[in-house]
Design a protein around this motif. Structure first.
Motif, short mmCIF file in Angstrom:
data_model
loop_
_atom_site.label_atom_id
_atom_site.label_comp_id
_atom_site.label_asym_id
_atom_site.label_seq_id
_atom_site.Cartn_x
_atom_site.Cartn_y
_atom_site.Cartn_z
N ARG A 13 -8.80 11.16 -1.35
CA ARG A 13 -7.63 10.75 -2.13
C ARG A 13 -7.20 9.33 -1.80
O ARG A 13 -6.50 8.68 -2.58
CB ARG A 13 -6.48 11.72 -1.89
CG ARG A 13 -6.58 13.00 -2.70
CD ARG A 13 -5.27 13.75 -2.68
NE ARG A 13 -5.01 14.35 -1.39
CZ ARG A 13 -5.37 15.58 -1.04
NH1 ARG A 13 -6.04 16.33 -1.88
NH2 ARG A 13 -5.09 16.07 0.15
N GLN A 14 -7.59 8.85 -0.61
CA GLN A 14 -7.22 7.50 -0.22
C GLN A 14 -8.21 6.45 -0.72
O GLN A 14 -7.97 5.25 -0.57
CB GLN A 14 -7.13 7.42 1.31
CG GLN A 14 -6.17 8.42 1.92
CD GLN A 14 -4.78 8.34 1.32
OE1 GLN A 14 -4.24 7.24 1.15
NE2 GLN A 14 -4.21 9.47 0.97
N HIS A 18 -9.27 5.84 -3.97
CA HIS A 18 -8.89 5.16 -5.21
C HIS A 18 -7.96 3.97 -4.98
O HIS A 18 -8.19 2.90 -5.58
CB HIS A 18 -8.25 6.15 -6.18
CG HIS A 18 -9.25 7.07 -6.82
ND1 HIS A 18 -8.89 8.08 -7.68
CD2 HIS A 18 -10.59 7.13 -6.73
CE1 HIS A 18 -9.97 8.72 -8.08
NE2 HIS A 18 -11.01 8.17 -7.51
N PRO A 19 -6.91 4.08 -4.15
CA PRO A 19 -6.08 2.89 -3.92
C PRO A 19 -6.85 1.72 -3.32
O PRO A 19 -6.60 0.57 -3.67
CB PRO A 19 -5.00 3.41 -2.94
CG PRO A 19 -4.94 4.87 -3.21
CD PRO A 19 -6.35 5.28 -3.51
N LEU A 20 -7.78 2.00 -2.42
CA LEU A 20 -8.57 0.93 -1.81
C LEU A 20 -9.49 0.28 -2.84
O LEU A 20 -9.63 -0.94 -2.89
CB LEU A 20 -9.39 1.48 -0.65
CG LEU A 20 -8.59 1.97 0.56
CD1 LEU A 20 -9.52 2.65 1.56
CD2 LEU A 20 -7.84 0.83 1.22
N ARG A 29 -9.01 0.27 -6.08
CA ARG A 29 -8.16 -0.44 -7.04
C ARG A 29 -7.75 -1.80 -6.51
O ARG A 29 -7.81 -2.82 -7.22
CB ARG A 29 -6.92 0.42 -7.33
CG ARG A 29 -5.98 -0.20 -8.36
CD ARG A 29 -4.99 0.81 -8.89
NE ARG A 29 -4.23 1.47 -7.84
CZ ARG A 29 -4.32 2.76 -7.55
NH1 ARG A 29 -5.15 3.53 -8.19
NH2 ARG A 29 -3.58 3.29 -6.60
N GLU A 30 -7.35 -1.85 -5.25
CA GLU A 30 -6.92 -3.12 -4.66
C GLU A 30 -8.04 -4.14 -4.64
O GLU A 30 -7.84 -5.32 -4.94
CB GLU A 30 -6.42 -2.87 -3.23
CG GLU A 30 -5.90 -4.12 -2.54
CD GLU A 30 -5.39 -3.82 -1.14
OE1 GLU A 30 -5.10 -4.78 -0.41
OE2 GLU A 30 -5.29 -2.64 -0.78
N VAL A 90 -8.96 4.06 -12.91
CA VAL A 90 -8.28 3.97 -11.62
C VAL A 90 -7.55 2.64 -11.45
O VAL A 90 -6.72 2.50 -10.54
CB VAL A 90 -9.25 4.19 -10.44
CG1 VAL A 90 -9.86 5.57 -10.51
CG2 VAL A 90 -10.33 3.13 -10.42
N ALA A 91 -7.82 1.67 -12.29
CA ALA A 91 -7.11 0.39 -12.24
C ALA A 91 -7.08 -0.20 -13.64
O ALA A 91 -8.10 -0.23 -14.33
CB ALA A 91 -7.78 -0.57 -11.27
N THR A 124 -3.42 3.81 -16.03
CA THR A 124 -4.13 4.35 -14.89
C THR A 124 -3.99 5.87 -14.89
O THR A 124 -2.92 6.42 -15.13
CB THR A 124 -3.54 3.78 -13.58
OG1 THR A 124 -3.67 2.37 -13.58
CG2 THR A 124 -4.26 4.36 -12.37
#
Length: 213
Positions: free
Chosen positions: A74-75, A77-79, A81-82, A112-113, A128
């Motif tokens: 779950r962590q 996707h944010p990485l 995306r960034e 995702v972004a 998103t």
């Protein structure tokens, strides 16, 4: 192995990778053979990974990836995306269309972004978390094309009206990124995609792939 690395951690990660690559799980004996270590070492590795819910063993004793990996996943996707945002912003501003990074999630494509252009009077609203079948829309079809292609580098994919009436899309797959299957693309309100958009999307996909390696 170097002096700065942990042999035990390395073996544990190799166990997870081996289990992730099989649908049927692996026995202790099979893991022992693949790792080149004795069964006692494998038992200890599995017991430790089980404590963290990263591995589970069925009634037949076969080890499989555990549900604990979901909390780690779950962590991701944010990485991702960034890392992708700079290339997506540049693409959106250059083309004047909504740019997006889409990943394969089972049989679906998941955005995702998303970056919208700042200077246009109107553009396609694309959020998103938007999902659609992989075989519809440029983003999903670009991923499928990469799966099926025998070429060193598949080209871009163009579609029109498959996800939204009056909207056209262009997308190119992410290549050479271990563990990630996705595409970078744009969507615009147009009957056709301008000629320069496809090559520009290809460049953006390469930029995102480089950022994720």
């Amino acid at each position: 192995m170097t002096a700065e690395t942990s042999q035990t951690l390395d073996r544990g990660l190799r166990v997870l990778k081996l289990l992730a690559d099989t649908d049927h799980g692996l026995t202790v004996t099979e893991l022992s053979t693949k790792l080149g270590v004795n069964r006692t070492v494998v038992y200890r590795l599995l017991a430790t990974l089980e404590q963290h819910a990263l591995v589970r063993r069925d009634l037949g004793g076969r080890a499989r990836v555990g549900l604990g990996v979901l909390s780690l996943g779950r962590q991701v996707h944010p990485l991702v995306r960034e890392a992708a945002l700079p290339a997506l912003r540049s693409l959106a501003e250059d083309i004047g269309a909504t740019a997006h990074l889409t990943l394969a999630d089972g049989s679906e494509a998941l955005a995702v972004a998303v970056v919208e252009p700042t200077w246009t009077d109107y553009h396609v609203a694309y959020r998103t978390g938007f999902r659609h079948p992989l075989d519809r829309g440029a983003a999903g079809k670009a991923i499928l094309a990469a799966r099926q292609s025998v070429a060193a580098e598949p080209g871009f994919t163009l579609t029109h009206g498959e996800l939204e009436a009056g909207a056209s899309g262009a997308a190119a797959p992410l290549l050479g990124v271990t563990g990630i299957e996705g595409s970078v693309g744009v969507v615009m309100l147009s009957d056709s995609i301008p000629e320069r958009v496809g090559p520009r999307v290809l460049d953006a996909a390469r930029e995102v792939a480089d950022a994720l390696r």
